[in-house]
Design an enzyme around this catalytic site. Structure first.
Site, PDB file in Angstrom:
ATOM      1  CD  GLN A  55     -29.111  18.158  85.740  1.00  0.00           C
ATOM      2  OE1 GLN A  55     -28.007  18.769  86.041  1.00  0.00           O
ATOM      3  NE2 GLN A  55     -30.230  18.671  85.773  1.00  0.00           N
ATOM      4  CD  GLU A 120     -24.504  16.929  97.006  1.00  0.00           C
ATOM      5  OE1 GLU A 120     -24.819  17.637  98.038  1.00  0.00           O
ATOM      6  OE2 GLU A 120     -24.628  17.447  96.005  1.00  0.00           O
ATOM      7  CE1 TYR A 151     -20.560  23.133  95.222  1.00  0.00           C
ATOM      8  CE2 TYR A 151     -18.987  22.295  96.576  1.00  0.00           C
ATOM      9  CZ  TYR A 151     -20.079  22.107  96.097  1.00  0.00           C
ATOM     10  OH  TYR A 151     -21.038  21.401  96.543  1.00  0.00           O
ATOM     11  CB  SER A 180     -33.571  28.003  98.865  1.00  0.00           C
ATOM     12  OG  SER A 180     -33.031  28.942  97.885  1.00  0.00           O
ATOM     13  CG  ASN A 181     -32.064  23.671 103.043  1.00  0.00           C
ATOM     14  OD1 ASN A 181     -33.174  23.517 104.053  1.00  0.00           O
ATOM     15  ND2 ASN A 181     -30.900  22.955 103.049  1.00  0.00           N
ATOM     16  CE1 TYR A 238     -20.619  21.423 100.485  1.00  0.00           C
ATOM     17  CE2 TYR A 238     -21.577  22.317 102.096  1.00  0.00           C
ATOM     18  CZ  TYR A 238     -21.623  21.860 101.001  1.00  0.00           C
ATOM     19  OH  TYR A 238     -22.726  21.888 100.157  1.00  0.00           O
TER      20      TYR A 238
END
Ligand SMILES: *[C@@H]1O[C@H](CO)[C@@H](O)[C@H](O)[C@H]1NC(C)=O
Ligand SMILES: *[C@@H]1O[C@H](CO)[C@@H](O)[C@H](O)[C@H]1NC(C)=O
Ligand SMILES: *[C@@H]1O[C@H](CO)[C@@H](O)[C@H](O)[C@H]1NC(C)=O
Length: 351
Positions: A55, A120, A151, A180-181, A238
């Site tokens: 993107q 990630e 983030y 969602s996951n 993270y």
């Protein structure tokens, strides 16, 4: 002295200088050998080799200055500019998927740094063993990366003019979660299952077939006392937008599950979150949340930090690239990640 001896002296001196150059190389500037085309004055050139997730965004104009007031920092994505790039940035995802290849066949200008970039967690970075001795810099959410790309982050607010509104207003659910996951092997799934044995949890998202549009996300979370900011991977530093955006900007107190408490304390305001590890059992956590929601004063204390800080959620890749220029002068002159896989998969539970 006669003419011949002057000639001989000049000849001798010339030979001597040539010999010195032969043995020690051409005199170098502070940063770059003069054999390269990398300029050490004016703009620094940062070349993005591959756009994350394919993107792309426009890099027209002086992006770093116009958007972020970072001077002398030129972002480019034309690979033809490789020979003049001070830093070449590679986004890991496309490399490990094999969609993009490192230009190891091109001669690397002396002083050029190659940066490995990923936001990630290690579990999703793939095997990085093949990248041994390639990269000079890391760009990641980790605090010990060469360029840290969190983030989200805190910004001080003006001491006056920010009345902290009543955080009890409109609260209708005790605990909310957007997921969602949903995977059984995630630690967060176990904690969720134990928690619903004690307190009700309102679940939104793909998994529960109650997806929220981005316009509905924060208003929905604002109606909850607590929000489960549970990370899907437990890894050093993270801490994702689940904390910064969903919980903090949504106005619910985050219940966090992820890296150890000390990692959260290093970046989040005092008394702004509740860590799952603070309790001997999930049942105790649940009981604690119930008591807090009923105790107006103690619940309010979790919002006092808003008097001093506001949250900035980081999204734009251009800002991440511009940050290289802020760090550039403090990078060590020579650095190679001889084992990137070990750096990435560091066992953070050991001191
Ligand atoms: C740096 O880049 C900006 C924007 O591309 C340009 O306007 C400026 O002239 C450049 N400065 C130097 C010293 O090259
Ligand atoms: C509370 O809900 C009402 C009606 O939905 C809304 O107009 C108001 O802005 C909300 N207040 C807060 C502080 O979110
Ligand atoms: C960058 O890494 C390469 C490959 O290991 C190395 O040859 C080069 O000297 C390094 N450059 C800097 C500036 O550290």
């Amino acid at each position: 002295m006669n003419v011949t001896s002057i000639k001989n002296t000049i000849l001798f001196c010339t030979m001597f200088v040539l010999l010195l150059i032969f043995y020690f190389g051409w005199p170098r500037g502070p940063e770059f050998s003069s054999f390269t085309h990398l300029s050490s004055t004016g703009n620094m050139t940062v070349l993005l080799w591959n756009w994350p997730f394919r993107q792309s965004v426009s890099l027209k104009g002086d992006v770093c200055w116009d958007l972020y007031k970072i001077p002398n920092c030129k972002l480019v994505d034309q690979r033809s500019l490789f020979p003049s790039a001070h830093v070449v940035v590679f986004h890991n995802r496309e490399l490990i998927q094999g969609r993009q290849k490192l230009p190891t066949d091109l001669p690397r200008p002396q002083g050029q740094r190659w940066a490995w970039m990923s936001l990630e967690s290690p579990a999703h970075n793939g095997n990085l063993q093949k990248f041994a001795n390639i990269f000079n810099m890391t760009m990641s959410y980790r605090r010990d990366a060469d360029v840290t790309l969190p983030y989200g982050e805190l910004q001080p607010v003006e001491p006056e003019g920010n009345l902290v509104e009543d955080s009890h207003i409109n609260k209708t659910s005790l605990v909310c979660w957007v997921v969602s996951n949903y995977m059984n092997h995630h630690k967060r799934t176990q904690v969720y299952k134990e928690l619903i044995a004690t307190v009700p949890v309102k679940v939104y998202g793909q998994w529960n077939k109650k997806p929220l549009s981005s316009a509905d996300l924060l208003p929905t979370i604002s109606r909850c006392y607590f929000y489960l900011a549970f990370e899907n991977s437990l890894a050093k530093d993270y801490i994702t937008e689940k904390l910064w955006k969903n919980a903090f900007q949504g106005g619910a107190v985050p219940i966090v599950l992820g890296p150890p408490i000390s990692d959260y304390k290093a970046v989040a305001p005092d008394h702004s979150f509740i860590h799952v590890d603070e309790f001997a059992s999930v049942q105790e956590l649940g009981k604690h949340l119930q008591r807090l929601a009923e105790d107006r004063e103690r619940y309010e204390e979790y919002f006092h930090w808003k008097k001093y800080w506001k949250v900035k959620v980081n999204g734009d890749w251009r800002e991440k690239l511009c940050k290289i220029c802020l760090r550039y002068n403090s990078l060590s002159q020579h650095k190679v990640y001889s084992d990137l896989e070990a750096w990435d998969k560091i066992d953070y539970t050991r001191p």
